[in-house]
Design an enzyme around this catalytic site. Sequence first.
Site, PDB file in Angstrom:
ATOM      1  N   LYS A 191       0.882  -1.171   0.000  1.00 15.62           N
ATOM      2  CA  LYS A 191       0.000   0.000   0.000  1.00 15.62           C
ATOM      3  C   LYS A 191       0.919   1.221   0.000  1.00 15.62           C
ATOM      4  O   LYS A 191       0.868   2.076   0.894  1.00 15.62           O
ATOM      5  CB  LYS A 191      -0.922  -0.055   1.235  1.00 15.62           C
ATOM      6  CG  LYS A 191      -2.013   0.993   1.272  1.00 15.62           C
ATOM      7  CD  LYS A 191      -3.131   0.768   0.279  1.00 15.62           C
ATOM      8  CE  LYS A 191      -4.112   1.925   0.316  1.00 15.62           C
ATOM      9  NZ  LYS A 191      -5.137   1.836  -0.749  1.00 15.62           N
ATOM     10  N   ASP A 223      -5.520  -3.225  -2.128  1.00 11.44           N
ATOM     11  CA  ASP A 223      -6.969  -3.156  -2.409  1.00 11.44           C
ATOM     12  C   ASP A 223      -7.242  -3.649  -3.830  1.00 11.44           C
ATOM     13  O   ASP A 223      -8.152  -4.451  -4.075  1.00 11.44           O
ATOM     14  CB  ASP A 223      -7.518  -1.739  -2.183  1.00 11.44           C
ATOM     15  CG  ASP A 223      -6.679  -0.633  -2.795  1.00 11.44           C
ATOM     16  OD1 ASP A 223      -5.578  -0.919  -3.330  1.00 11.44           O
ATOM     17  OD2 ASP A 223      -7.114   0.542  -2.758  1.00 11.44           O
TER      18      ASP A 223
END
Length: 367
Positions: A191, A223
């Site tokens: 991330k 994600d």
Amino acid sequence: MELRVTSLPGDGIGPEVTSQAICVLEEVADGFGHDLELDEKEIGGVALEKFGNPLPDATLQACLASQAVLLGAVGSPAFDHNPRELRPEAGLLRLRQELGAFANLRPAVFFPMLAGCSPLREEIVKGTDILIVRELLGGLYFGQPRSMEGAPGGRQAVNTMRYSEPEIERIARVAFQLARTRRRRVLSVDKSNVLECSRLWREVVTRIGHDFPDVQLCHQYVDSAAMALVLKPTEFDVILTENMFGDILSDLAGGVVGSLGLLASASIGGPVGLFEPVHGSAPDIAGQGIANPLGAILSVALMLRHTFQLPKEAECVEAGVIAILGGGFRTRDLARPDERTVSTEEMGAQIAEFVRLAAHAGERAAS
Ligand code: IPM
Ligand code: MN
């Protein structure tokens, strides 16, 4: 060869699935002429109840004195309100740390005969063969400081995601090396658009990647990787990621291939390997004889391959799982509404019998 194994059945469905995995391991030892030395000890909630400690010293010493540890599961709602260090999970986390098991390998493979088990259409999931390489001793799970402070209503809690370059380097090397035994592709999941830890992660993984020019390296945000896992699971080979992301993505991968009950794991990197199914203690179905022992049994296969360097034995166990699933045997989690189900014990006995016959067939062929 001598196989010195400590078994830690633990909580919930842990004992049921572990005893089936042990039956299979005993059959392997018998059939292939190995000397199995088994030591059973307590961990998790059962250890808390008996000794007030989720990882009693006798358990840790037994694990350190053996070559490999087979663990069932830890966790029980009875301890939900205990302080962190007096929860069952604390025993497992400390064990991983004491064993130096920084590399958690979690294969997620689609079995064609289980097409109906996946919530995804067969054409999407067919051919899925993923290896999640999860960093196991860093990140949010172990980072300091951590705390919960203050008076109810105004409390604050802190956890720290922390990674050092050497920690990232060593897990990256494991992923690249394993990719060489597969389709030579590593996807590093992070991330890095938000987290410093992930920026460092991406930089270090890229640098280590230069030592493996024959392996293709890509990066993806976690994600986006989660969505891609559901949309096009067949495009993944090795997924390299940090502790918490790996925990989440591996359960997701279990759902993709049809049941978390199928997933095995190996936690390696230290002197003693730790092998455990990916599923938890599932207290809601514990003691009913309906749990799927295949995750535990496939963990035995990983143990045979990674700790004992016995690929033939590992393949025999894996072939057993495929044959018995092919024969239509299903535990409840794998069965469609019209399908007959077998118990945890019967599933284990079927695989054990396959191993027995296969080992003896091999013996006859050799003589
Ligand atoms: C796992 C489990 C453990 C983890 C728990 C039981 C501490 O969920 O092995 O995936 O979070 O690592
Ligand atoms: Mn988990």
